[in-house]
Design a protein around this motif. Structure first.
Motif, mmCIF file in Angstrom:
data_model
loop_
_atom_site.group_PDB
_atom_site.id
_atom_site.type_symbol
_atom_site.label_atom_id
_atom_site.label_comp_id
_atom_site.label_asym_id
_atom_site.label_seq_id
_atom_site.Cartn_x
_atom_site.Cartn_y
_atom_site.Cartn_z
ATOM 1 N N GLU A 100 0.750 -1.238 -0.043
ATOM 2 C CA GLU A 100 0.085 0.019 -0.132
ATOM 3 C C GLU A 100 0.919 1.245 -0.040
ATOM 4 O O GLU A 100 1.888 1.289 0.698
ATOM 5 C CB GLU A 100 -0.722 -0.166 1.333
ATOM 6 N N GLN A 101 0.521 2.248 -0.668
ATOM 7 C CA GLN A 101 1.057 3.488 -0.873
ATOM 8 C C GLN A 101 0.024 4.579 -0.099
ATOM 9 O O GLN A 101 -0.828 5.077 -0.827
ATOM 10 C CB GLN A 101 1.440 4.174 -2.041
ATOM 11 N N PRO A 102 0.045 4.576 1.259
ATOM 12 C CA PRO A 102 -1.151 5.371 1.688
ATOM 13 C C PRO A 102 -1.061 7.000 1.643
ATOM 14 O O PRO A 102 -0.148 7.490 1.351
ATOM 15 C CB PRO A 102 -0.696 5.156 3.469
ATOM 16 N N ALA A 103 -2.286 7.356 1.213
ATOM 17 C CA ALA A 103 -2.556 8.769 1.114
ATOM 18 C C ALA A 103 -2.419 9.814 2.203
ATOM 19 O O ALA A 103 -3.489 10.281 2.606
ATOM 20 C CB ALA A 103 -3.512 9.181 0.094
ATOM 21 N N LEU A 104 -1.427 9.647 3.145
ATOM 22 C CA LEU A 104 -1.577 10.212 4.634
ATOM 23 C C LEU A 104 -0.285 11.113 4.429
ATOM 24 O O LEU A 104 0.765 10.952 3.951
ATOM 25 C CB LEU A 104 -1.117 9.212 5.799
ATOM 26 N N ALA A 105 -0.350 12.223 5.435
ATOM 27 C CA ALA A 105 0.673 13.216 5.370
ATOM 28 C C ALA A 105 2.014 12.640 5.830
ATOM 29 O O ALA A 105 3.094 12.700 5.332
ATOM 30 C CB ALA A 105 0.353 14.317 6.315
ATOM 31 N N LYS A 106 1.999 11.952 6.753
ATOM 32 C CA LYS A 106 3.185 11.555 7.604
ATOM 33 C C LYS A 106 3.105 10.084 8.120
ATOM 34 O O LYS A 106 2.953 9.774 9.304
ATOM 35 C CB LYS A 106 3.646 12.235 8.793
ATOM 36 N N PRO A 107 2.705 9.034 7.182
ATOM 37 C CA PRO A 107 2.576 7.763 7.597
ATOM 38 C C PRO A 107 4.064 7.006 8.137
ATOM 39 O O PRO A 107 5.185 7.601 7.405
ATOM 40 C CB PRO A 107 2.318 6.987 6.303
ATOM 41 N N VAL A 108 4.056 6.308 9.092
ATOM 42 C CA VAL A 108 5.241 5.433 9.433
ATOM 43 C C VAL A 108 5.242 4.422 8.086
ATOM 44 O O VAL A 108 4.561 3.406 8.523
ATOM 45 C CB VAL A 108 5.286 5.035 10.887
#
Ligand SMILES: *Cc1c(COP(=O)(O)O)cnc(C)c1O
Length: 358
Positions: free
Chosen positions: A19-27
């Motif tokens: 997955e390439q999460p669309a979050l600002a700062k995922p770990v």
């Protein structure tokens, strides 16, 4: 499914990328990307290639990637005609399946390995047989020797993915020497993090193809550049497939970026050393909270907890925007593959794990 689909499309089982999460700062510790930026020379080279107005982009790139192949050949002390370049090593592997592994007899690869291999085998209708790793997740070379296991080719990663286990060079050589009539492909995507490269053997074994990528140790997953190294006859086969498929697989910016990355060996050495140090630190921290960790020579670790379900741990981490990889497959569905991040990211992970596993 549609009536317009071909037979082959109906039968395909596509690879599922992390997955390439669309979050600002995922770990983000799920796709083995490098936590550090590429060499600063890469940026300079991209800017220089673009020029002030991007005028170079009007022109097609060099279809033979001559400058890049020369730089990579010089780095490895081999000749440019022993180097093939593709759009990521996944494309290189795909061409190798079609060009070098499709024969009468089935090819061999480990039961636990890179899941793109069975996908390519189905895409190109290549017969295959999986060979079980031993209890420590190691490849048993004897199981792959033509005398014991007649085959149409062999492919395995070294270090293996997703286990991180590395085979010593002498064992790789024994496997290659024991298959004089078929091609052996060693996929060295993670070699810079602690294994010995088989490139040293290509002059002596015309059946050996070694595959590398800039995606992991050179921090260029976003540029899509991969290589194969081997006897000029093997490289020729790959070029025949490439030129029947896409003459320009590497754009101008990718060629410039990868060339600069190979010219900065110091950057590779220092960032890889940092990743290796963080790997040893994370391995100790995971052990301290009860995980069993497979000794890793890669930029990830493969870990299992005796008292907690791996899929459940992964789901709970995800709620905290921490991403690791879980494979719902036999023998490994109680393991997590965790990419090595910065020490700060690893600390965030370990703190979250303490909350989950007690
Ligand atoms: C990441 C990976 C690759 C693919 O690398 P790309 O060059 O990004 O396509 C190939 N083989 C293995 C074993 C990998 O883990």
């Amino acid at each position: 499914m549609s009536r317009f689909w071909s037979d082959i499309v109906r039968r395909l089982v596509p690879y599922v990328p992390g997955e390439q999460p669309a979050l600002a700062k995922p770990v983000k510790l799920n796709t083995n990307e490098n936590p550090y930026a590429p060499s600063p020379r890469v940026l300079d080279a991209i800017r220089a290639e673009l020029g002030e107005h991007g005028e170079s982009l009007r022109r097609y790139p060099d279809p033979l990637a001559k400058g890049l192949r020369a730089a990579v050949a010089a780095h490895h002390g081999i000749r440019a005609d022993q180097v093939f370049v593709g759009n990521g090593s996944d494309e290189v592997l795909a061409h190798a399946f079609q060009a070098l592994l499709k024969h009468e007899k089935p090819i061999l690869f480990p039961d636990i390995t890179y899941s793109f291999y069975p996908t390519y085998a189905r895409l190109y209708d290549v017969e295959y047989r999986t060979v079980p790793l031993d209890e420590q997740f190691a490849i048993r070379v004897d199981d792959y020797l033509a005398a014991n296991a007649p085959n149409g080719g062999v492919i395995f990663p070294n270090p293996n993915a997703p286990t991180g286990h590395a085979l010593p060079l002498a064992e790789v050589e024994r496997l290659v020497a024991g298959n004089p009539d078929s091609v052996v492909i060693v996929d060295e995507a993670y070699v810079d993090f602690g294994a010995q490269s088989a490139i040293a053997l290509i002059d002596r074994y015309p059946n050996l193809l070694v595959v590398h990528t800039t995606s992991k140790s050179r921090s260029l997953a976003g540029m899509r550049v991969g290589f194969a190294f081997g006897h000029a006859d093997l490289i020729d086969a790959l070029n025949r497939v490439k030129d029947s498929f896409n003459s320009y697989p590497l754009d101008r910016l990718a060629q410039a970026a990868a060339t600069a990355a190979y010219e900065d060996a110091d950057w590779l050495a220092s960032t890889s050393a940092r990743v290796i140090a963080s790997r040893e630190r994370l391995t100790a921290a995971l052990a301290a909270v009860g995980f069993n960790v497979v000794p890793s020579a890669a930029n990830f670790v493969f870990a299992t907890h005796p008292a907690h379900d791996a899929a459940a741990i992964s789901a709970k981490l995800r709620e905290q925007e921490i991403f690791v990889r879980h494979f719902n497959a036999p023998r490994v569905n109680q393991h997590l593959r965790i990419s090595i991040g910065t020490d700060a990211e690893c600390d965030t992970l370990v703190a979250a794990l303490k909350g989950i596993v007690g």
